[in-house]
Design a protein around this motif. Structure first.
Motif, mmCIF file in Angstrom:
data_model
loop_
_atom_site.group_PDB
_atom_site.id
_atom_site.type_symbol
_atom_site.label_atom_id
_atom_site.label_comp_id
_atom_site.label_asym_id
_atom_site.label_seq_id
_atom_site.Cartn_x
_atom_site.Cartn_y
_atom_site.Cartn_z
ATOM 1 N N ILE A 249 -9.421 2.035 -10.186
ATOM 2 C CA ILE A 249 -9.068 2.502 -8.832
ATOM 3 C C ILE A 249 -7.539 2.550 -8.659
ATOM 4 O O ILE A 249 -6.991 3.514 -8.120
ATOM 5 C CB ILE A 249 -9.722 1.587 -7.767
ATOM 6 C CG1 ILE A 249 -11.246 1.784 -7.790
ATOM 7 C CG2 ILE A 249 -9.162 1.852 -6.379
ATOM 8 C CD1 ILE A 249 -12.051 0.721 -7.063
ATOM 9 N N ARG B 77 -5.296 5.870 -7.839
ATOM 10 C CA ARG B 77 -4.388 5.919 -6.672
ATOM 11 C C ARG B 77 -3.042 6.527 -7.086
ATOM 12 O O ARG B 77 -2.482 7.368 -6.393
ATOM 13 C CB ARG B 77 -4.201 4.501 -6.127
ATOM 14 C CG ARG B 77 -3.562 4.447 -4.753
ATOM 15 C CD ARG B 77 -3.634 3.062 -4.163
ATOM 16 N NE ARG B 77 -4.984 2.652 -3.858
ATOM 17 C CZ ARG B 77 -5.534 1.481 -4.216
ATOM 18 N NH1 ARG B 77 -4.814 0.603 -4.901
ATOM 19 N NH2 ARG B 77 -6.770 1.199 -3.895
ATOM 20 N N ALA C 131 -9.962 4.639 -3.814
ATOM 21 C CA ALA C 131 -8.520 4.692 -4.138
ATOM 22 C C ALA C 131 -7.724 5.244 -2.946
ATOM 23 O O ALA C 131 -6.584 4.854 -2.714
ATOM 24 C CB ALA C 131 -8.294 5.553 -5.380
#
Ligand SMILES: NC(=O)CC[C@H](N)C(=O)O
Length: 378
Positions: free
Chosen positions: A252, A256, A277
Motif C-alpha cells: 500500500i 501511494r 492507498a
C-alpha cells in the motif's frame, strides 16, 4: 469414501470424498457459476478458500490445457453436489477427480450444496474442515474454529512471484536482470511499457494487457519505487490476489508513492489496495461475491454489465471527494469501481478479464491502454 465438512459454527454435512483420503481446511464460500471450475481452482485469489459450486453437476467437460489462470490449484478443496467422473469434451485431457488428485486437492461430493449455500448466505462465509479421518463432527468443528480467519490474513506471499518476469503469451518467463534491476523485454523501445504488480495475478489479465499491445514487465508485490523510477514505465497495473487487503501495508505504501508518479490501474485486490492507498478503508462482506452473473452499472457509459466476480472484501472511499465512483454493484449497491478526478488513476472491483465469465467488461483493458497513452482517464 465418507468425508465430513464441519463448519466453525457447529454445522456439519456428511458426504463422500471423490479424491481419496485426506483433510483440508479454509474459508468456505460459494460460487454461483455453472461452469468455469478449472479457472476458479487455478485463480490465486482463491488461495485458502474451499469453494462450493452451487450448480449441481460439476466436471462434465473435464479439464483441458488452456483454461488455466496460473500454473497450479490454489483452493484447498472443491465442494460439489455431484462430480462427473466421465467427462465429454473435445478439449478434455483429464477428469476433474484425477486433476484434483494429481494436485493433492480434496474433492467433496454428495452433500446438500443448496443447504450449505443458504447457510452461508444467512450466517456469512466461515471456516471449515473437510476430512475423511475417523473423527467426530464435534472434533472437526473444533478444528475448523481453530483455523486462522480470513480477516487479517496476509496470503499474498503464498502466491506472488519472488522475481520479475515477462509474459510470453502462454506463461511467465524470468526477466533478464542487471543486478537487482530487471530489464524491459528486448526491442520494446517506443512501445507503451507497463509495470504489473503481481499479488497473485490471473493469466487472463496478462493475456488481455498483452492483447492491447502493451509491453509488460511483471514484478513482485514489494518491488521498490526507486527501481520503478529507473525503468520509467508509461503506467502501472495492480493485480488481483488473495486475502485481506488491509494487511498489505508495504504494498500500500508503494502504491501511494506510485500514484504521484504514473498512471495507475487495478483489478480486484489491486483496486482495494489502490483505494486504501488513497485514503479509503476496507471491510469484509458477509459472504462475498463469487460468480459470473453479477450486474454492475458503469456510470461513465450508463451501461449495465454482467460481470465475473470473486471478492470477500470491499473498499469504502465515500469520504474521499477527489475520487469519483464509476461502477456500482446492482445486487447490493457496493462499490465496483472509481477514478481519480484529476489524476490518471482508475480501478474496478470485478473481473473484466472474465476467465471465467462474460466479456461485457473487457473494455477495461482498452480504457487502461488509453489512460497509459494519454495520461487521462476516459
Ligand atoms: N479476486 C481478488 O483479487 C480478491 C481480492 C480479495 N482477496 C478479496 O477477497 O476481496
Amino acid at each position: 469414501m465418507k468425508a465430513i465438512l464441519a463448519l466453525e459454527d457447529g454445522t456439519w454435512f456428511a458426504g463422500q470424498s471423490f479424491t481419496g483420503p485426506g483433510e483440508a481446511g479454509g474459508e468456505v464460500i460459494f460460487n454461483t457459476g455453472m461452469s468455469g471450475y478449472q479457472e476458479i481452482l487455478t485463480d490465486p485469489s482463491y488461495y485458502g478458500q474451499m469453494v462450493c459450486m452451487t450448480y449441481p453437476l460439476i466436471g462434465n467437460y473435464g479439464v483441458n490445457l488452456e483454461d488455466v489462470e496460473s500454473s497450479r490449484i490454489h483452493c484447498p478443496a472443491l465442494i460439489v453436489k455431484e462430480c462427473c467422473k466421465e467427462p465429454s469434451n473435445w478439449r478434455s485431457k483429464e477428469s476433474l477427480p484425477d486433476y484434483l488428485k494429481r494436485h493433492g486437492i480434496m474433492g467433496l461430493e454428495g452433500i446438500d450444496t443448496r443447504a450449505l449455500t443458504r447457510h452461508l448466505r444467512i450466517h456469512g462465509a466461515m471456516r471449515g474442515i473437510i476430512s475423511t479421518a475417523d473423527l467426530t463432527p464435534e472434533e472437526l468443528v473444533a478444528k475448523a474454529a481453530a483455523l486462522p480467519s480470513m480477516e487479517g490474513a496476509n496470503l499474498v506471499d503464498f502466491v506472488a512471484p519472488k522475481e520479475p518476469y515477462y509474459w510470453d503469451g502462454t506463461g511467465p518467463v524470468p526477466a533478464t536482470m542487471d543486478g537487482d534491476l530487471p530489464l524491459w523485454p528486448e526491442n520494446s523501445e517506443g512501445s507503451l511499457r507497463v509495470i504489473v504488480y503481481d499479488y497473485g495475478i490471473k493469466w487472463n489479465i496478462l493475456r488481455l494487457l498483452a492483447a492491447e499491445n502493451l509491453t509488460i514487465l511483471v514484478v513482485p508485490p514489494t518491488f521498490p519505487v526507486h527501481l520503478v523510477k529507473k525503468l520509467a514505465p508509461n503506467g502501472i497495473f495492480l493485480s488481483n490476489g488473495p486475502g485481506d487487503p488491509a494487511t498489505l501495508t508495504e504494498a500500500i505504501a508503494i502504491i501511494r508513492e506510485l500514484c504521484e508518479l504514473y498512471p495507475v490501474g487495478g483489478i480486484c485486490l489491486g483496486h482495494q489496495l489502490l483505494g486504501i492507498a488513497l485514503g479509503g478503508t476496507s471491510f469484509k462482506l458477509k459472504f462475498g461475491h463469487h460468480g459470473i452473473n453479477h450486474p454492475v452499472r458503469d456510470d461513465i457509459t450508463r451501461k449495465i454489465e454482467i460481470s465475473s466476480q470473486n471478492h470477500g472484501f470491499c473498499v469504502d472511499i465515500s469520504n474521499l471527494d477527489f475520487l469519483e465512483l464509476t461502477h456500482l454493484n446492482l445486487n447490493d449497491q457496493t462499490l465496483e469501481g472509481f477514478r481519480h478526478k484529476t489524476k490518471p488513476i482508475f480501478s474496478v472491483q470485478h473481473h473484466p478479464e472474465a476467465g471465467p465469465g462474460p466479456h461485457d467488461s473487457q473494455y477495461f483493458f482498452a480504457r487502461f491502454r488509453r489512460m497509459v497513452e494519454t495520461g487521462q482517464v476516459q
